[in-house]
Design an enzyme around this catalytic site. Sequence first.
Site, mmCIF file in Angstrom:
data_model
loop_
_atom_site.group_PDB
_atom_site.id
_atom_site.type_symbol
_atom_site.label_atom_id
_atom_site.label_comp_id
_atom_site.label_asym_id
_atom_site.label_seq_id
_atom_site.Cartn_x
_atom_site.Cartn_y
_atom_site.Cartn_z
ATOM 1 N N VAL A 11 -8.798 5.969 -3.715
ATOM 2 C CA VAL A 11 -7.687 6.761 -3.190
ATOM 3 C C VAL A 11 -8.190 8.052 -2.567
ATOM 4 O O VAL A 11 -7.775 8.444 -1.467
ATOM 5 C CB VAL A 11 -6.656 7.056 -4.300
ATOM 6 C CG1 VAL A 11 -5.589 8.034 -3.807
ATOM 7 C CG2 VAL A 11 -6.005 5.767 -4.774
ATOM 8 N N ASP A 30 -16.634 15.244 -5.865
ATOM 9 C CA ASP A 30 -16.765 14.303 -6.971
ATOM 10 C C ASP A 30 -17.888 14.792 -7.879
ATOM 11 O O ASP A 30 -18.901 15.320 -7.387
ATOM 12 C CB ASP A 30 -17.073 12.894 -6.461
ATOM 13 C CG ASP A 30 -16.712 11.814 -7.465
ATOM 14 O OD1 ASP A 30 -15.721 11.093 -7.252
ATOM 15 O OD2 ASP A 30 -17.436 11.697 -8.475
ATOM 16 N N LYS A 35 -22.891 9.400 -6.155
ATOM 17 C CA LYS A 35 -21.882 8.986 -5.176
ATOM 18 C C LYS A 35 -21.843 9.960 -3.999
ATOM 19 O O LYS A 35 -21.787 9.546 -2.835
ATOM 20 C CB LYS A 35 -20.504 8.899 -5.840
ATOM 21 C CG LYS A 35 -19.397 8.458 -4.901
ATOM 22 C CD LYS A 35 -18.044 8.484 -5.573
ATOM 23 C CE LYS A 35 -17.924 7.428 -6.657
ATOM 24 N NZ LYS A 35 -16.551 7.380 -7.227
ATOM 25 N N THR A 121 -1.934 7.988 -9.500
ATOM 26 C CA THR A 121 -0.733 7.438 -10.122
ATOM 27 C C THR A 121 -0.642 7.969 -11.543
ATOM 28 O O THR A 121 -1.512 7.705 -12.374
ATOM 29 C CB THR A 121 -0.782 5.907 -10.128
ATOM 30 O OG1 THR A 121 -0.854 5.445 -8.774
ATOM 31 C CG2 THR A 121 0.460 5.330 -10.790
ATOM 32 N N GLU A 155 -5.184 -2.320 -1.084
ATOM 33 C CA GLU A 155 -6.590 -2.561 -0.825
ATOM 34 C C GLU A 155 -6.728 -3.654 0.229
ATOM 35 O O GLU A 155 -6.073 -4.678 0.172
ATOM 36 C CB GLU A 155 -7.306 -2.947 -2.117
ATOM 37 C CG GLU A 155 -7.316 -1.817 -3.134
ATOM 38 C CD GLU A 155 -8.213 -2.102 -4.326
ATOM 39 O OE1 GLU A 155 -9.313 -2.644 -4.126
ATOM 40 O OE2 GLU A 155 -7.798 -1.781 -5.445
ATOM 41 N N PHE A 252 5.389 -10.599 -0.774
ATOM 42 C CA PHE A 252 5.113 -10.791 -2.196
ATOM 43 C C PHE A 252 5.817 -12.030 -2.763
ATOM 44 O O PHE A 252 6.088 -12.101 -3.953
ATOM 45 C CB PHE A 252 5.487 -9.540 -3.009
ATOM 46 C CG PHE A 252 4.576 -8.380 -2.739
ATOM 47 C CD1 PHE A 252 3.456 -8.154 -3.533
ATOM 48 C CD2 PHE A 252 4.812 -7.515 -1.684
ATOM 49 C CE1 PHE A 252 2.605 -7.107 -3.274
ATOM 50 C CE2 PHE A 252 3.960 -6.466 -1.413
ATOM 51 C CZ PHE A 252 2.851 -6.255 -2.213
ATOM 52 N N LEU A 253 6.078 -12.990 -1.899
ATOM 53 C CA LEU A 253 6.633 -14.275 -2.340
ATOM 54 C C LEU A 253 5.606 -15.391 -2.093
ATOM 55 O O LEU A 253 5.939 -16.460 -1.594
ATOM 56 C CB LEU A 253 7.949 -14.585 -1.620
ATOM 57 C CG LEU A 253 9.154 -13.730 -2.018
ATOM 58 C CD1 LEU A 253 10.382 -14.132 -1.220
ATOM 59 C CD2 LEU A 253 9.449 -13.835 -3.515
ATOM 60 N N GLY A 256 0.349 -17.661 -6.620
ATOM 61 C CA GLY A 256 -1.082 -17.508 -6.829
ATOM 62 C C GLY A 256 -1.415 -17.495 -8.306
ATOM 63 O O GLY A 256 -0.567 -17.809 -9.156
ATOM 64 N N CYS A 263 -3.881 -1.528 -9.711
ATOM 65 C CA CYS A 263 -2.542 -0.925 -9.736
ATOM 66 C C CYS A 263 -1.531 -1.696 -10.580
ATOM 67 O O CYS A 263 -1.018 -1.179 -11.565
ATOM 68 C CB CYS A 263 -2.011 -0.774 -8.308
ATOM 69 S SG CYS A 263 -2.890 0.458 -7.332
#
Length: 445
Positions: A11, A30, A35, A121, A155, A252-253, A256, A263
């Site tokens: 993010v 960071d 990194k 979040t 993502e 999202f129908l 899977g 998330c």
Amino acid sequence: MKICVVGSGYVGLVTGACLADFGMAVTGVDKDAAKIAALLRGEIPIYEPGLEEIVEKNVRAGRLRFTTELASAIREARAVFIAVGTPPLPDGRADLSFVRQVAESIGDNLNGYKVIVTKSTVPVGTGQMVENTVRERSGGGQEFAVVSNPEFLREGSAIEDFLEPDRVVVGARTQRAVDVMLDIYGPLKAAGVPFVVANVESAEMIKYASNGFLATKISFINEVAEICEAVGADVEVVARGMGLDSRIGPKFLHPGPGFGGSCFPKDTRAVAQIAEQHGKRFEIIDAVLSANDRVQRRMIEKVDQAFGGLAGKTVALLGLAFKGDTDDMRESPAIPVIEGLVDRGAAVRAFDPAAMSAARAMVPALPPITYCQDAYEAATGADGVVIATEWNQFRALDLAELRSRLKSPLLVDLRNLYQPLRVAAEGFRYVSLGRADAAPEGSRG
């Protein structure tokens, strides 16, 4: 405007690069020195289409830089974005220790009016915690504002989602803070993107409510797929018929092996915990979590049945990341599939276009697991193929080449990437979700 983005993970890095693309002077911070050193060398630590290009462009333009020096970055900035991890605790609650540490650092270095933006979040009430922490550490002598600005990045399409979002949510207590946020997101405001301005608590809740609802849609269609198999219906046709209803929509129908990633699993558990902490029970979310666990177990049964038992079999597993166009293995549905295959005595030959390194770190190569260079190497000598991730390149496999590598022409498609009759025409026995199995004409009973 000078902006500090604390956290250079998924993010934070996307946020910092895109804000720099808006013309802001962004410092990404960071505490992981390795990194930051990699970023300074131009190496991007995550796989995300378009991210390397936008980072390189803005570093070259002098609008984006990286450092481990948090204190100076805070003092120089007008707005400080908190984009650190909030991993789940054992009981499902979000771990806010990193957020609290950043708030303490902001309080220690508050040298004038700043807008402190929670991008991570976080549960409802975190904004108030950040506000209290900063005020306590700063001694109350400086003005500041805390804003909730949740991210809605998918993502694999995060750059597009940031630059062309469905909406921007800003939770604030003062108009001054809102005005700063409107300046930061000026290009989006000018483009007509809807802005939802609310109090901090409503903004925090919007993120959890959104992800909870999307997870519900995924679990719903997965259960519909199971019923379709029982009654002889086609889930793809059912989903299309549902999705054409404007009250439902088509996204999202897609059936899977269950939802995963950084998330949906974390946020659904967290919102259930938020409800419990306030004496409520989020019964639908509880059911969604239970259904997701069950559908992942069902995938193993489906594969076992398709292979006629897994003991002594070799399975070519295509896809390891939780979704296509990412290397993210966090709570990937492929992990319980691998574990189930191995537990039942199968050998696994696995391939993923981007997640091989992450997979090796999470599921080391063992005698039953071999990591391969491509889909065709994975299929060589296998008793069948299982598709676990919806990478576009898996939609365009050379089926004749794939079949020539296999001991047995079996394709188990846990993402419904193919049309059954097309695969059967290539000589495969084809098994998918919520649809009738298909087999070559001469092999049908």
